[in-house]
Motif scaffolding. Structure first.
Motif, PDB file in Angstrom:
ATOM      1  N   VAL A   1      11.183   6.079   7.914  1.00 35.39           N
ATOM      2  CA  VAL A   1       9.876   5.443   8.111  1.00 35.39           C
ATOM      3  C   VAL A   1       8.818   6.531   8.191  1.00 35.39           C
ATOM      4  N   GLN A   2       7.802   6.409   7.354  1.00 37.37           N
ATOM      5  CA  GLN A   2       6.600   7.233   7.480  1.00 37.37           C
ATOM      6  C   GLN A   2       5.614   6.363   8.235  1.00 37.37           C
ATOM      7  N   PHE A   3       5.586   6.507   9.563  1.00 39.79           N
ATOM      8  CA  PHE A   3       4.773   5.625  10.407  1.00 39.79           C
ATOM      9  C   PHE A   3       3.352   6.120  10.597  1.00 39.79           C
ATOM     10  N   ASP A   4       3.093   7.385  10.295  1.00 35.05           N
ATOM     11  CA  ASP A   4       1.751   7.952  10.413  1.00 35.05           C
ATOM     12  C   ASP A   4       1.552   8.885   9.227  1.00 35.05           C
ATOM     13  N   GLY A   5       0.841   8.394   8.228  1.00 34.52           N
ATOM     14  CA  GLY A   5       0.623   9.187   7.030  1.00 34.52           C
ATOM     15  C   GLY A   5      -0.150  10.464   7.315  1.00 34.52           C
TER      16      GLY A   5
ATOM     17  N   PRO B   1     -11.715   7.636   6.723  1.00 38.02           N
ATOM     18  CA  PRO B   1     -11.911   6.261   6.264  1.00 38.02           C
ATOM     19  C   PRO B   1     -10.632   5.709   5.629  1.00 38.02           C
ATOM     20  N   ARG B   2     -10.402   4.432   5.834  1.00 39.17           N
ATOM     21  CA  ARG B   2      -9.202   3.770   5.317  1.00 39.17           C
ATOM     22  C   ARG B   2      -9.304   3.628   3.800  1.00 39.17           C
ATOM     23  N   THR B   3      -8.274   4.092   3.110  1.00 36.68           N
ATOM     24  CA  THR B   3      -8.198   3.983   1.652  1.00 36.68           C
ATOM     25  C   THR B   3      -6.822   3.430   1.283  1.00 36.68           C
ATOM     26  N   ASN B   4      -6.675   2.949   0.064  1.00 33.11           N
ATOM     27  CA  ASN B   4      -5.379   2.453  -0.387  1.00 33.11           C
ATOM     28  C   ASN B   4      -4.334   3.565  -0.368  1.00 33.11           C
ATOM     29  N   SER B   5      -4.750   4.775  -0.713  1.00 34.98           N
ATOM     30  CA  SER B   5      -3.837   5.915  -0.692  1.00 34.98           C
ATOM     31  C   SER B   5      -3.299   6.156   0.722  1.00 34.98           C
ATOM     32  N   LYS B   6      -4.168   6.063   1.721  1.00 36.10           N
ATOM     33  CA  LYS B   6      -3.731   6.257   3.106  1.00 36.10           C
ATOM     34  C   LYS B   6      -2.855   5.096   3.576  1.00 36.10           C
ATOM     35  N   LEU B   7      -3.182   3.879   3.146  1.00 35.22           N
ATOM     36  CA  LEU B   7      -2.348   2.725   3.503  1.00 35.22           C
ATOM     37  C   LEU B   7      -0.961   2.872   2.899  1.00 35.22           C
ATOM     38  N   ASN B   8      -0.880   3.351   1.660  1.00 35.92           N
ATOM     39  CA  ASN B   8       0.409   3.517   0.998  1.00 35.92           C
ATOM     40  C   ASN B   8       1.200   4.719   1.509  1.00 35.92           C
ATOM     41  N   ALA B   9       0.548   5.580   2.300  1.00 38.93           N
ATOM     42  CA  ALA B   9       1.259   6.693   2.927  1.00 38.93           C
ATOM     43  C   ALA B   9       2.129   6.193   4.082  1.00 38.93           C
ATOM     44  N   GLU B  10       1.949   4.942   4.505  1.00 40.64           N
ATOM     45  CA  GLU B  10       2.846   4.302   5.472  1.00 40.64           C
ATOM     46  C   GLU B  10       3.898   3.534   4.680  1.00 40.64           C
ATOM     47  N   TYR B  11       5.172   3.844   4.931  1.00 37.43           N
ATOM     48  CA  TYR B  11       6.229   3.171   4.180  1.00 37.43           C
ATOM     49  C   TYR B  11       7.537   3.181   4.963  1.00 37.43           C
TER      50      TYR B  11
ATOM     51  N   ASN C   1       2.760   0.046   2.257  1.00 39.63           N
ATOM     52  CA  ASN C   1       1.885  -0.870   2.965  1.00 39.63           C
ATOM     53  C   ASN C   1       0.738  -1.426   2.128  1.00 39.63           C
ATOM     54  N   GLY C   2       0.173  -0.642   1.246  1.00 44.59           N
ATOM     55  CA  GLY C   2      -1.050  -1.036   0.555  1.00 44.59           C
ATOM     56  C   GLY C   2      -0.827  -1.790  -0.742  1.00 44.59           C
ATOM     57  N   GLN C   3      -1.774  -1.605  -1.665  1.00 46.24           N
ATOM     58  CA  GLN C   3      -1.773  -2.298  -2.944  1.00 46.24           C
ATOM     59  C   GLN C   3      -1.022  -1.495  -3.993  1.00 46.24           C
ATOM     60  N   GLY C   4      -0.445  -2.197  -4.961  1.00 46.84           N
ATOM     61  CA  GLY C   4       0.219  -1.559  -6.084  1.00 46.84           C
ATOM     62  C   GLY C   4       1.059  -2.575  -6.820  1.00 46.84           C
ATOM     63  N   SER C   5       1.676  -2.133  -7.911  1.00 49.46           N
ATOM     64  CA  SER C   5       2.532  -3.005  -8.714  1.00 49.46           C
ATOM     65  C   SER C   5       3.987  -2.727  -8.384  1.00 49.46           C
ATOM     66  N   ASN C   6       4.719  -3.780  -8.052  1.00 49.36           N
ATOM     67  CA  ASN C   6       6.124  -3.639  -7.692  1.00 49.36           C
ATOM     68  C   ASN C   6       6.949  -3.130  -8.866  1.00 49.36           C
ATOM     69  N   THR C   7       7.931  -2.266  -8.559  1.00 43.47           N
ATOM     70  CA  THR C   7       8.895  -1.759  -9.524  1.00 43.47           C
ATOM     71  C   THR C   7      10.286  -1.883  -8.892  1.00 43.47           C
ATOM     72  N   ALA C   8      11.300  -1.424  -9.585  1.00 41.65           N
ATOM     73  CA  ALA C   8      12.658  -1.444  -9.037  1.00 41.65           C
ATOM     74  C   ALA C   8      12.805  -0.486  -7.857  1.00 41.65           C
ATOM     75  N   ALA C   9      11.919   0.523  -7.761  1.00 39.78           N
ATOM     76  CA  ALA C   9      12.031   1.537  -6.707  1.00 39.78           C
ATOM     77  C   ALA C   9      10.979   1.415  -5.615  1.00 39.78           C
ATOM     78  N   THR C  10       9.901   0.663  -5.861  1.00 37.16           N
ATOM     79  CA  THR C  10       8.797   0.568  -4.903  1.00 37.16           C
ATOM     80  C   THR C  10       8.248  -0.847  -4.880  1.00 37.16           C
ATOM     81  N   VAL C  11       8.075  -1.391  -3.680  1.00 38.72           N
ATOM     82  CA  VAL C  11       7.385  -2.671  -3.516  1.00 38.72           C
ATOM     83  C   VAL C  11       6.217  -2.462  -2.557  1.00 38.72           C
ATOM     84  N   PHE C  12       5.231  -3.322  -2.672  1.00 44.92           N
ATOM     85  CA  PHE C  12       3.998  -3.158  -1.911  1.00 44.92           C
ATOM     86  C   PHE C  12       3.756  -4.365  -1.017  1.00 44.92           C
ATOM     87  N   ARG C  13       3.364  -4.068   0.216  1.00 41.63           N
ATOM     88  CA  ARG C  13       3.053  -5.116   1.186  1.00 41.63           C
ATOM     89  C   ARG C  13       1.721  -5.786   0.857  1.00 41.63           C
TER      90      ARG C  13
END
Length: 126
Positions: free
Chosen positions: A11-15, A21-31, A74-86
């Motif tokens: 778990v990457q609980f703190d990117g 400022p909150r960005t999609n990149s920072k949201l996706n750093a939580e996984y 955690n953030g936005q993105g397109s799901n793949t076989a290796a990565t899904v997005f909340r």
């Protein structure tokens, strides 16, 4: 020894860096990584990942292949076989401490993972 079955990996609980400022990149750093350490694919539809604070993700139709890992970001993105997005625009994990529970569609708890702030923002679950 490596854990068998379907379970949390890390778990990457703190990117890295500041949260604002909150960005999609920072949201996706939580996984969280989920491992399928079995010889059979697992249909993940209906499996849930829930934090102690009540934040919830329910898997849509998704097959996790045998011996593979999927990273749930955690953030936005397109799901793949290796990565899904909340697909959320708020942070998911508490930076100081928390836990996750993986639950099967029928309600059986499959795994848990807890963390406390450690200066890295990252923990392994097994």
């Amino acid at each position: 020894m490596h854990q068998s079955g379907l379970h949390f990996g890390a778990v990457q609980f703190d990117g890295p860096g500041t949260d604002l400022p909150r960005t999609n990149s920072k949201l996706n750093a939580e996984y969280v990584d989920l491992h399928n350490n079995t010889g059979q694919a697992v249909q993940m539809r209906g499996y849930t990942v829930k934090t102690t604070a009540g934040a919830l993700y329910t898997f849509p139709a998704f097959t996790l292949a045998a011996w593979k890992t999927v990273r749930l970001k955690n953030g936005q993105g397109s799901n793949t076989a290796a990565t899904v997005f909340r697909k959320r625009d708020t942070f998911w994990f508490n930076n100081s401490s928390g836990s996750l529970t993986l639950t099967a569609p029928g309600g059986a708890k499959k795994d848990t993972c807890a963390w406390k702030a450690n200066g890295r923002g990252y923990t392994t679950c097994h």
